[in-house]
Design a protein around this motif. Structure first.
Motif, PDB file in Angstrom:
ATOM      1  N   ILE A  37       0.872  -1.179   0.000  1.00 55.76           N
ATOM      2  CA  ILE A  37       0.000   0.000   0.000  1.00 55.76           C
ATOM      3  C   ILE A  37       0.906   1.223   0.000  1.00 55.76           C
ATOM      4  N   VAL A  38       0.775   2.037  -1.052  1.00 52.88           N
ATOM      5  CA  VAL A  38       1.641   3.206  -1.183  1.00 52.88           C
ATOM      6  C   VAL A  38       0.908   4.505  -0.859  1.00 52.88           C
ATOM      7  N   ARG A  39      -0.413   4.453  -0.850  1.00 55.89           N
ATOM      8  CA  ARG A  39      -1.197   5.642  -0.521  1.00 55.89           C
ATOM      9  C   ARG A  39      -2.562   5.172  -0.063  1.00 55.89           C
ATOM     10  N   SER A  40      -3.100   5.836   0.949  1.00 57.41           N
ATOM     11  CA  SER A  40      -4.460   5.515   1.376  1.00 57.41           C
ATOM     12  C   SER A  40      -5.176   6.794   1.787  1.00 57.41           C
ATOM     13  N   VAL A  41      -6.474   6.778   1.546  1.00 55.80           N
ATOM     14  CA  VAL A  41      -7.337   7.900   1.920  1.00 55.80           C
ATOM     15  C   VAL A  41      -8.546   7.312   2.620  1.00 55.80           C
ATOM     16  N   MET A  42      -8.884   7.868   3.759  1.00 54.43           N
ATOM     17  CA  MET A  42     -10.096   7.468   4.462  1.00 54.43           C
ATOM     18  C   MET A  42     -10.961   8.709   4.586  1.00 54.43           C
ATOM     19  N   VAL A  43     -12.211   8.579   4.176  1.00 53.12           N
ATOM     20  CA  VAL A  43     -13.152   9.693   4.269  1.00 53.12           C
ATOM     21  C   VAL A  43     -14.350   9.219   5.078  1.00 53.12           C
ATOM     22  N   ILE A  44     -14.593   9.897   6.177  1.00 51.99           N
ATOM     23  CA  ILE A  44     -15.743   9.591   7.018  1.00 51.99           C
ATOM     24  C   ILE A  44     -16.877  10.509   6.588  1.00 51.99           C
ATOM     25  N   ASP A  45     -18.047   9.920   6.368  1.00 52.15           N
ATOM     26  CA  ASP A  45     -19.232  10.620   5.864  1.00 52.15           C
ATOM     27  C   ASP A  45     -18.922  11.301   4.527  1.00 52.15           C
ATOM     28  N   PRO A  46     -18.468  10.505   3.529  1.00 56.73           N
ATOM     29  CA  PRO A  46     -18.013  11.085   2.264  1.00 56.73           C
ATOM     30  C   PRO A  46     -19.068  11.868   1.500  1.00 56.73           C
ATOM     31  N   ASP A  47     -20.341  11.533   1.655  1.00 62.98           N
ATOM     32  CA  ASP A  47     -21.398  12.242   0.924  1.00 62.98           C
ATOM     33  C   ASP A  47     -22.155  13.221   1.811  1.00 62.98           C
ATOM     34  N   GLY A  48     -21.659  13.412   3.017  1.00 63.90           N
ATOM     35  CA  GLY A  48     -22.322  14.315   3.956  1.00 63.90           C
ATOM     36  C   GLY A  48     -21.916  15.768   3.730  1.00 63.90           C
ATOM     37  N   PRO A  49     -22.456  16.658   4.531  1.00 63.22           N
ATOM     38  CA  PRO A  49     -22.173  18.087   4.373  1.00 63.22           C
ATOM     39  C   PRO A  49     -20.741  18.487   4.729  1.00 63.22           C
ATOM     40  N   ALA A  50     -20.092  17.723   5.590  1.00 66.02           N
ATOM     41  CA  ALA A  50     -18.721  18.055   6.001  1.00 66.02           C
ATOM     42  C   ALA A  50     -17.892  16.778   6.090  1.00 66.02           C
ATOM     43  N   PRO A  51     -17.504  16.187   4.936  1.00 58.10           N
ATOM     44  CA  PRO A  51     -16.697  14.962   4.990  1.00 58.10           C
ATOM     45  C   PRO A  51     -15.375  15.200   5.708  1.00 58.10           C
ATOM     46  N   ASP A  52     -14.947  14.199   6.455  1.00 57.20           N
ATOM     47  CA  ASP A  52     -13.687  14.267   7.192  1.00 57.20           C
ATOM     48  C   ASP A  52     -12.693  13.348   6.489  1.00 57.20           C
ATOM     49  N   GLN A  53     -11.682  13.940   5.852  1.00 51.11           N
ATOM     50  CA  GLN A  53     -10.726  13.162   5.059  1.00 51.11           C
ATOM     51  C   GLN A  53      -9.390  13.051   5.766  1.00 51.11           C
ATOM     52  N   ASP A  54      -8.815  11.853   5.694  1.00 52.45           N
ATOM     53  CA  ASP A  54      -7.502  11.573   6.263  1.00 52.45           C
ATOM     54  C   ASP A  54      -6.702  10.876   5.169  1.00 52.45           C
ATOM     55  N   MET A  55      -5.680  11.538   4.630  1.00 52.84           N
ATOM     56  CA  MET A  55      -4.890  10.966   3.547  1.00 52.84           C
ATOM     57  C   MET A  55      -3.470  10.713   4.021  1.00 52.84           C
ATOM     58  N   ILE A  56      -2.940   9.560   3.673  1.00 51.85           N
ATOM     59  CA  ILE A  56      -1.578   9.201   4.050  1.00 51.85           C
ATOM     60  C   ILE A  56      -0.861   8.644   2.829  1.00 51.85           C
ATOM     61  N   VAL A  57       0.293   9.204   2.508  1.00 49.80           N
ATOM     62  CA  VAL A  57       1.178   8.575   1.536  1.00 49.80           C
ATOM     63  C   VAL A  57       2.121   7.736   2.378  1.00 49.80           C
ATOM     64  N   THR A  58       1.817   6.445   2.479  1.00 48.85           N
ATOM     65  CA  THR A  58       2.522   5.599   3.418  1.00 48.85           C
ATOM     66  C   THR A  58       3.918   5.237   2.954  1.00 48.85           C
ATOM     67  N   ARG A  59       4.101   5.084   1.658  1.00 47.52           N
ATOM     68  CA  ARG A  59       5.404   4.679   1.133  1.00 47.52           C
ATOM     69  C   ARG A  59       5.700   5.485  -0.124  1.00 47.52           C
ATOM     70  N   PRO A  60       6.159   6.718   0.034  1.00 43.46           N
ATOM     71  CA  PRO A  60       6.383   7.553  -1.146  1.00 43.46           C
ATOM     72  C   PRO A  60       7.475   7.029  -2.070  1.00 43.46           C
ATOM     73  N   VAL A  61       8.537   6.430  -1.533  1.00 47.54           N
ATOM     74  CA  VAL A  61       9.626   5.937  -2.384  1.00 47.54           C
ATOM     75  C   VAL A  61       9.155   4.771  -3.258  1.00 47.54           C
ATOM     76  N   PRO A  62       8.492   3.737  -2.700  1.00 48.09           N
ATOM     77  CA  PRO A  62       7.980   2.677  -3.577  1.00 48.09           C
ATOM     78  C   PRO A  62       6.959   3.189  -4.596  1.00 48.09           C
ATOM     79  N   ARG A  63       6.176   4.196  -4.211  1.00 50.07           N
ATOM     80  CA  ARG A  63       5.188   4.765  -5.141  1.00 50.07           C
ATOM     81  C   ARG A  63       5.890   5.388  -6.333  1.00 50.07           C
TER      82      ARG A  63
END
Length: 156
Positions: free
Chosen positions: A108-134
């Motif tokens: 896994i080289v990148r992951s994004v988690m979005v809580i309540d993605p279709d709601g009025p205020a989605p909460d996004q958490d993005m991580i580039v976990t392994r930038p060199v392999p990516r």
């Protein structure tokens, strides 16, 4: 403050989430990482894990392949960092949550988690976990695959 002190705080922090089950897997003894597994009582397959490394400075929350981290270097900041990871785990497991995983091969080289993605205020958490392999995968022309996982809201 070490991981055993933080483990002692978990019951109080989880008391405000009575619809969740949880267990302290390790960390009750000094020198161990604190690992707490959390899931909604009605959906035991939706497991999240909160981990605090034994130095009590790095705090992780893992859910569905997405790993998110926070840091606390001072003793007075550590309970708040633990609470933040627990709150994130609780919200992620209840849904609605979308997790997007990008892989180069099995990594896994990148992951994004979005809580309540279709709601009025989605909460996004993005991580580039392994930038060199990516970057290496892209330079070699290796395909980076994308997987989208949807977790609908649990009706409690």
């Amino acid at each position: 403050m070490d991981t055993s002190d933080l483990a002692d705080l978990v019951p109080g922090l989880m008391a405000s989430h009575p619809k969740h089950a949880w267990v302290v897997m390790s960390g009750r003894h000094g020198g161990e990482d604190l690992i707490v597994e959390i899931h909604p009582a009605l959906a035991p397959e939706r497991r999240a894990q909160v981990q605090v490394f034994r130095g009590a400075e790095v705090y992780f929350m893992d859910f569905a392949g997405h790993s998110s981290k926070d840091f606390a270097y001072e003793d007075e900041d550590r309970p708040e960092a633990l609470q933040g990871r627990i709150e994130l785990a609780v919200r992620a497991t209840l849904g609605p949550t979308r997790v997007v995983l990008e892989r180069a091969g099995d990594v896994i080289v990148r992951s994004v988690m979005v809580i309540d993605p279709d709601g009025p205020a989605p909460d996004q958490d993005m991580i580039v976990t392994r930038p060199v392999p990516r970057v290496a995968a892209r330079l070699r022309g290796q395909e980076v695959t994308r997987e989208v996982l949807e977790f609908p809201a649990i009706k409690q």
